[in-house]
Design a protein around this motif. Sequence first.
Motif, mmCIF file in Angstrom:
data_model
loop_
_atom_site.group_PDB
_atom_site.id
_atom_site.type_symbol
_atom_site.label_atom_id
_atom_site.label_comp_id
_atom_site.label_asym_id
_atom_site.label_seq_id
_atom_site.Cartn_x
_atom_site.Cartn_y
_atom_site.Cartn_z
ATOM 1 N N GLU A 263 2.624 4.436 -13.725
ATOM 2 C CA GLU A 263 1.980 4.077 -14.893
ATOM 3 C C GLU A 263 2.595 4.140 -15.953
ATOM 4 O O GLU A 263 3.296 4.847 -16.560
ATOM 5 C CB GLU A 263 0.513 4.874 -14.794
ATOM 6 N N PHE A 264 2.623 3.090 -16.881
ATOM 7 C CA PHE A 264 3.028 2.873 -18.255
ATOM 8 C C PHE A 264 2.186 3.172 -19.255
ATOM 9 O O PHE A 264 1.249 3.183 -19.133
ATOM 10 C CB PHE A 264 3.832 1.590 -18.523
ATOM 11 N N PRO A 265 2.333 3.983 -20.268
ATOM 12 C CA PRO A 265 1.418 4.462 -21.307
ATOM 13 C C PRO A 265 1.085 2.965 -21.922
ATOM 14 O O PRO A 265 1.579 2.109 -22.109
ATOM 15 C CB PRO A 265 2.287 5.316 -22.321
ATOM 16 N N HIS A 266 -0.363 3.027 -22.028
ATOM 17 C CA HIS A 266 -1.080 1.921 -22.575
ATOM 18 C C HIS A 266 -1.262 2.115 -24.167
ATOM 19 O O HIS A 266 -1.868 1.142 -24.697
ATOM 20 C CB HIS A 266 -2.449 1.823 -22.091
ATOM 21 N N LEU A 267 -0.929 3.407 -24.625
ATOM 22 C CA LEU A 267 -1.069 3.540 -26.198
ATOM 23 C C LEU A 267 -0.046 4.670 -26.582
ATOM 24 O O LEU A 267 -0.092 5.852 -25.790
ATOM 25 C CB LEU A 267 -2.426 3.778 -26.574
ATOM 26 N N ILE A 268 0.738 4.491 -27.659
ATOM 27 C CA ILE A 268 1.702 5.610 -28.103
ATOM 28 C C ILE A 268 1.071 5.532 -29.500
ATOM 29 O O ILE A 268 1.287 4.617 -30.310
ATOM 30 C CB ILE A 268 3.308 5.291 -28.105
#
Length: 314
Positions: A164-169
């Motif tokens: 999974e890639f972060p959906h928010l940083i």
Amino acid sequence: MRTHFFFLVLATSADAIVTRWAPCCFHLSSSGAVTGTVGQLDDGQNRINGPLSPAQFCIADGAITDAHGRGCIITPGVTQYQCDSGVPPASGFSVGCDGTIAYNGQTTFWECQTGDRGTANIYIHPGGTNCGQITLKADSCFSGCHPPPPPPSGCLANLNGQWEFPHLIVLIDYTTPNIPAGTSYFGEVSSTISSIYNFDIPASDAGKTCSLIFLFPTQAQLTTSSFTFSGNGGISFSQLDGVATNSTTYATAPGDKTFYGVTIVSPGNSYTIASFPCPAGQAVSYELKAVGDTYLRDFQDWNPSPIGVYITKC
């Protein structure tokens, strides 16, 4: 939510010591950017290291006093931890099951060098120059922690499987505690800035194991990303007890739920930070903070070679 006033809340966990009636006395030590015992100047300033003898503190009903009966407080504005004569102690202190002192559920304090015989003052926020994050521990007044269950076997620290890639940083800065920085494509940790990464775990991952990983290739291995890095490489990782949004600020950021410790990172390596049952169907947030003099700013990117924070699944 984070606050700029010093009052340590009593832990609600059964593993915390709650001293409501009889005082319980202890000494303090520091670990992290500076390791040593906590002593006192004659005026009640608490300092780490130097030629000072270990100071005694006593907790009763959530308030701390020193051996001279002075109330221990955090000074307004500067947020320095010290004990003053004629001042009532701040209430709400807690000692965790392993002796860790907490502030509003947070266990991170700051030391800043004084330039006086190798001593450092203690703060809630960096209050001077040459500052670093520390943890304070009592040498008594705690019961010991129950052993945690064994962690599940971890997934690979690469992107060769499911991930999974972060959906928010979101970057939060204690120097601008009420100003949201909004969505970022970069992760950044420094003496003032930390980064929060949000992940949305699909419901279909129920029953799987998830691993929080940090990938840190060398600059030469990157094709579409880059980073700036300096310092000792210490980064602390925590799962938060709430979920950040693009309007989250330092003042409104969720507190720690699970602290995964400090990892010393360097280019050319990958790290498995923690493994756990996948929180299927949930959004989760993780925070990275600099420890010591670490500075890192990187463009989160899955192109070869991937860099940044990911969750792998197996």
